[in-house]
Design an enzyme around this catalytic site. Sequence first.
Site, short mmCIF file in Angstrom:
data_model
loop_
_atom_site.label_atom_id
_atom_site.label_comp_id
_atom_site.label_asym_id
_atom_site.label_seq_id
_atom_site.Cartn_x
_atom_site.Cartn_y
_atom_site.Cartn_z
N LYS A 121 27.82 0.07 9.66
CA LYS A 121 27.66 0.06 11.06
C LYS A 121 28.89 0.56 11.95
O LYS A 121 28.71 1.21 13.01
CB LYS A 121 27.73 -1.38 11.45
CG LYS A 121 26.54 -2.10 10.88
CD LYS A 121 26.36 -3.58 11.30
CE LYS A 121 24.89 -4.04 11.01
NZ LYS A 121 24.78 -5.70 11.40
N ASP B 169 22.94 -6.37 17.80
CA ASP B 169 23.26 -7.54 16.99
C ASP B 169 24.13 -8.86 17.98
O ASP B 169 23.35 -9.84 17.77
CB ASP B 169 24.57 -7.41 15.97
CG ASP B 169 24.06 -6.59 14.84
OD1 ASP B 169 22.81 -6.68 14.45
OD2 ASP B 169 24.85 -5.85 13.97
N LEU C 113 25.62 -15.28 9.43
CA LEU C 113 24.85 -14.05 9.87
C LEU C 113 23.77 -13.78 8.93
O LEU C 113 23.01 -12.88 9.10
CB LEU C 113 25.86 -13.02 10.09
CG LEU C 113 26.67 -13.32 11.47
CD1 LEU C 113 27.36 -11.87 11.75
CD2 LEU C 113 25.96 -13.64 12.70
N PRO D 35 44.20 -8.98 6.54
CA PRO D 35 44.67 -9.52 8.10
C PRO D 35 44.73 -8.27 9.02
O PRO D 35 44.54 -8.39 10.36
CB PRO D 35 45.88 -10.14 7.80
CG PRO D 35 46.21 -9.80 6.44
CD PRO D 35 45.18 -9.45 5.42
#
Length: 279
Positions: free
Chosen positions: A66, A102, A216, A154
């Site tokens: 994506k 999305d 999701l 992170p």
Amino acid sequence: MVPRYALFGHPVAHSFSPRIHGAFARQCGVAMDYALIDAPAEGFAAALADFAHAGGAGGNVTLPHKVSALALCDDASPRARRAGAVNTLVRRGDGWYGDNTDGVGLVRDLATRHRHDLRGRRTLLLGAGGAATGITPAMLDAGISELVIVNRSPERANALADTLGEPGRVHARDWSDLDALDSFDLIVNATSAARTHASLHLPPSLVGRNTLAVDLGYGEAAHDFLAWARSAHCQDALDGLGTLVEQAAEAFALWHGTRPQTDPVYELLRHELLVSGTD
Ligand code: ATR
């Protein structure tokens, strides 16, 4: 010749997308061919070029492509640029136009199908990959009050928070901070941890009195997170099937200029998941 469309991803074998687009096409009286193209990350650009060469008219993009898909587009919608990720491709002239449906798919599923108002919800987003980035602009536009992004690495959470450019509302925190964070009104699992059967080790203190939990993924992929959400007494725990159907409808409308009815397709696939025991 029937116009050709395809889903690019890795893996793609068990995707519902060909069934969804097939049902939409029958419903709308549109002729289209929809194939699955399994391309590993390093082979995606070449697979997309081959598809264009063979007359491909449009495509969907799923993990892990994506983010890289955006760089292969000659033009992209503002929402795809803001998300930094593309899930829908449209052939325009000699190039690809990229969009991201999305986020609108997620918000439509939660708000319209499940009647959950997102406004004012303090939101925790688990993950900062292509699935996570794609939904963030629409969630912010739907009026969530705060977005806390937590990711195993992170630096990706920090990068996503920076990209969104709303320092008053969007914050990145470390996974190790999860125990110390207050409860959330909405928790979205956008990690791919289930693919490797890894546990997310989420503390129940993340759940408040009216927490909505959303994965999701769907089927097996959503099982562990939704089991955690129910055991932690979330008010509602939803998988990503509705989001999948809604994002597909938005892509279909972009390709064919006509918006299909999503409820019959959603109900059919939900029934199949129930019957197969993976719901
Ligand atoms: P997608 O397009 O599905 O988002 P991705 O870009 O590969 O795919 O992102 C997968 C996400 O799941 C990432 O946020 C990843 O965390 P890292 O950025 O640290 O890799 C997250 N993820 C994958 N396995 C995980 C695990 N076992 N625990 C927590 N997060 C995990």
